[in-house]
Design an enzyme around this catalytic site. Structure first.
Site, PDB file in Angstrom:
ATOM      1  N   ASP A  38      23.341  13.486  58.254  1.00 25.32           N
ATOM      2  CA  ASP A  38      22.224  13.981  59.068  1.00 25.32           C
ATOM      3  C   ASP A  38      22.736  14.735  60.299  1.00 25.32           C
ATOM      4  O   ASP A  38      23.670  14.285  60.964  1.00 25.32           O
ATOM      5  CB  ASP A  38      21.353  12.810  59.545  1.00 25.32           C
ATOM      6  N   ASP A  48      14.870  12.440  48.798  1.00 22.18           N
ATOM      7  CA  ASP A  48      15.881  11.694  49.539  1.00 22.18           C
ATOM      8  C   ASP A  48      16.437  10.568  48.670  1.00 22.18           C
ATOM      9  O   ASP A  48      16.031  10.394  47.510  1.00 22.18           O
ATOM     10  CB  ASP A  48      15.251  11.161  50.837  1.00 22.18           C
TER      11      ASP A  48
HETATM   12  C1  GLA Z   1      17.376  10.755  55.807  1.00 27.39           C
HETATM   13  C2  GLA Z   1      17.627  12.245  55.571  1.00 27.39           C
HETATM   14  C3  GLA Z   1      17.008  13.047  56.693  1.00 27.39           C
HETATM   15  C4  GLA Z   1      15.518  12.747  56.818  1.00 27.39           C
HETATM   16  C5  GLA Z   1      15.312  11.239  56.977  1.00 27.39           C
HETATM   17  C6  GLA Z   1      13.848  10.882  56.881  1.00 27.39           C
HETATM   18  O1  GLA Z   1      18.057  10.289  56.921  1.00 27.39           O
HETATM   19  O2  GLA Z   1      18.985  12.499  55.471  1.00 27.39           O
HETATM   20  O3  GLA Z   1      17.195  14.435  56.483  1.00 27.39           O
HETATM   21  O4  GLA Z   1      14.854  13.216  55.675  1.00 27.39           O
HETATM   22  O5  GLA Z   1      15.995  10.514  55.964  1.00 27.39           O
HETATM   23  O6  GLA Z   1      13.659   9.513  56.919  1.00 27.39           O
END
Ligand code: GLA
Length: 406
Positions: free
Chosen positions: A203, A148
């Site tokens: 997301d 990430d």
């Molecule tokens: C970000 C990513 C998500 C997930 C969260 C976890 O928002 O885009 O897919 O992995 O972090 O904290």
């Protein structure tokens, strides 16, 4: 130690270390138990979920990934080694990974390129520990790493260095870069040359507006170029996890799988149809220990999976057909064509696609709608018309008449 090379694939360069020839299919923890941040992360939940993937037919259909997202590692020990959460993994990570492997499935873990992970920074990121973490993951037999983009000092250079560290372990590991939407990030063109999966979207959440955002982000022309962000063998633009069947309920009982869907069945059909045609990796983010009827219908459909897993993996794209209908079209190996026709309006509608707009001569093809298995007869002018409920999607599958497949 083995080093991997970048292999040229047609006119595109994809990072090929021998894994993720096709879009990965599996399950991941993030948002799987309810609103995001309430993940399934107890060792027994992970094991039960892996077992469910075998028992419910997903493994036989091609799903093979069990990925732990931002839930598993609250700290490093005094040597700097990441430590799995003691309450979630009282016996450590190995029994879980071994169990997943014993079922013939593959295992993935999450980290971040900066100092901390993304969920409120509760967990250490890999900054300053790239080699150490890569070696730990490879030593544990991890097959997939999602990295990430959170914490201090997150950077594209970090992504590249982490990829090098994984590569140097000699273990073929799928790397997912999470920094979406792809097209909006500075200097993001590096993804296909260092990773197999990259986030083309922000997301995803269990609501229809979010499904539409994912599809829109995956449909921008800038990601249709293999090698620059477009999908192709060994490199996949990803629409984030799928919420098919509905997120979990809150509060929840970790042992009782439940769904509290925030989208209709029609809307989940739109989600799955578009992910299939766009060739996105499909990581289910809902509780597959309890496969509801709509999950079974959508996730196990062999024609949908054939579209998503197409051998040649030409990119699907959005076109305008018959003077106005938006259609998402993917040309498949052997001359078959998949066409998703979503009805994004609030009322039922009859949608039309003109055969010439998708490069086929209607008289030479058979056509069926995947979800209803009904065949379609073209008009004399060579267009297909189909009634589609509000927010639903018709998924058309066209085959050359001499093609007995499909
Ligand atoms: C970000 C990513 C998500 C997930 C969260 C976890 O928002 O885009 O897919 O992995 O972090 O904290």
């Amino acid at each position: 130690m083995r080093k991997f090379i970048l292999l040229a694939l047609g006119c595109a360069d994809a990072y090929n270390n021998g894994v993720a020839r096709k879009p990965p299919l599996g399950w991941q923890t993030w948002c799987s138990a309810g609103p995001c941040g309430t993940d399934h992360c107890f060792d027994y939940q992970i094991k039960d979920t892996a077992k469910a993937m075998v028992d419910n037919g997903m493994k036989a259909a091609g799903y093979e990934w069990i990925i732990l997202d931002d839930c598993w590692h609250p700290r490093r020990d005094s040597n700097g080694t990441l430590v799995p959460h003691a309450a979630f993994f009282p016996d450590g990570m190995m029994p879980v990974i071994d169990y997943v492997h014993s079922l013939g499935l593959k295992f993935g873990l999450y980290t971040s390129v900066g100092t901390t992970t993304c969920h409120g920074g509760w967990s250490p990121g890999s900054l300053g520990h790239f080699e150490e973490d890569a070696n730990l993951f490879a030593g544990w037999g991890v097959d997939y790493v999602k990295i990430d983009y959170c914490g201090k000092d997150d950077s594209p250079e970090g992504h590249k260095n982490f990829s090098r560290a994984l590569n140097a372990t000699g273990r073929p590991i799928v790397l997912e870069l999470c920094r979406g939407p792809y097209q909006e990030q500075a200097d993001w063109g590096y993804a296909p040359s260092i990773a197999q999966v990259w986030r083309a979207t922000g997301d995803h959440h269990d609501k229809f507006s979010s499904t539409l955002e994912q599809v829109e982000a995956m449909s921008r022309p800038s990601i249709y170029i293999p090698g620059e962000g477009g999908s192709g063998p060994y490199g996949w633009a990803y629409g984030d996890m799928m919420m098919t069947g509905g997120e979990g309920c809150f509060p929840y009982d970790p042992k009782v799988p439940q769904h509290c869907p925030k989208q209709t069945d029609a809307e989940y059909r739109t989600e799955v149809s578009l992910y299939a045609v766009l060739g996105s990796p499909m990581m289910v983010g809902t509780d597959i220990r309890n496969m509801t009827a709509i999950m079974t219908q959508l996730l196990l459909d062999p024609t949908m999976l054939r579209i998503n897993q197409d051998e040649e993996a030409k990119i699907g794209e959005k076109i305008s057909t018959c003077g106005g209908t938006d259609a998402w079209v993917r040309h498949l190996t052997g001359g078959d064509v998949a066409i998703a026709l979503p009805n994004l309006g609030d009322d039922a509608a009859t949608l039309k696609v003109c055969a010439t707009d998708v490069g086929v001569s209607a008289t030479e093809f058979t056509a069926m709608e995947v979800w209803t298995r009904k065949s379609l007869t073209p008009s004399a002018a060579g267009d297909y018309s189909i009634a589609v409920a509000s927010h639903d999607t018709a998924l058309l599958y066209l085959s050359p008449r001499n093609d007995a497949a499909a």
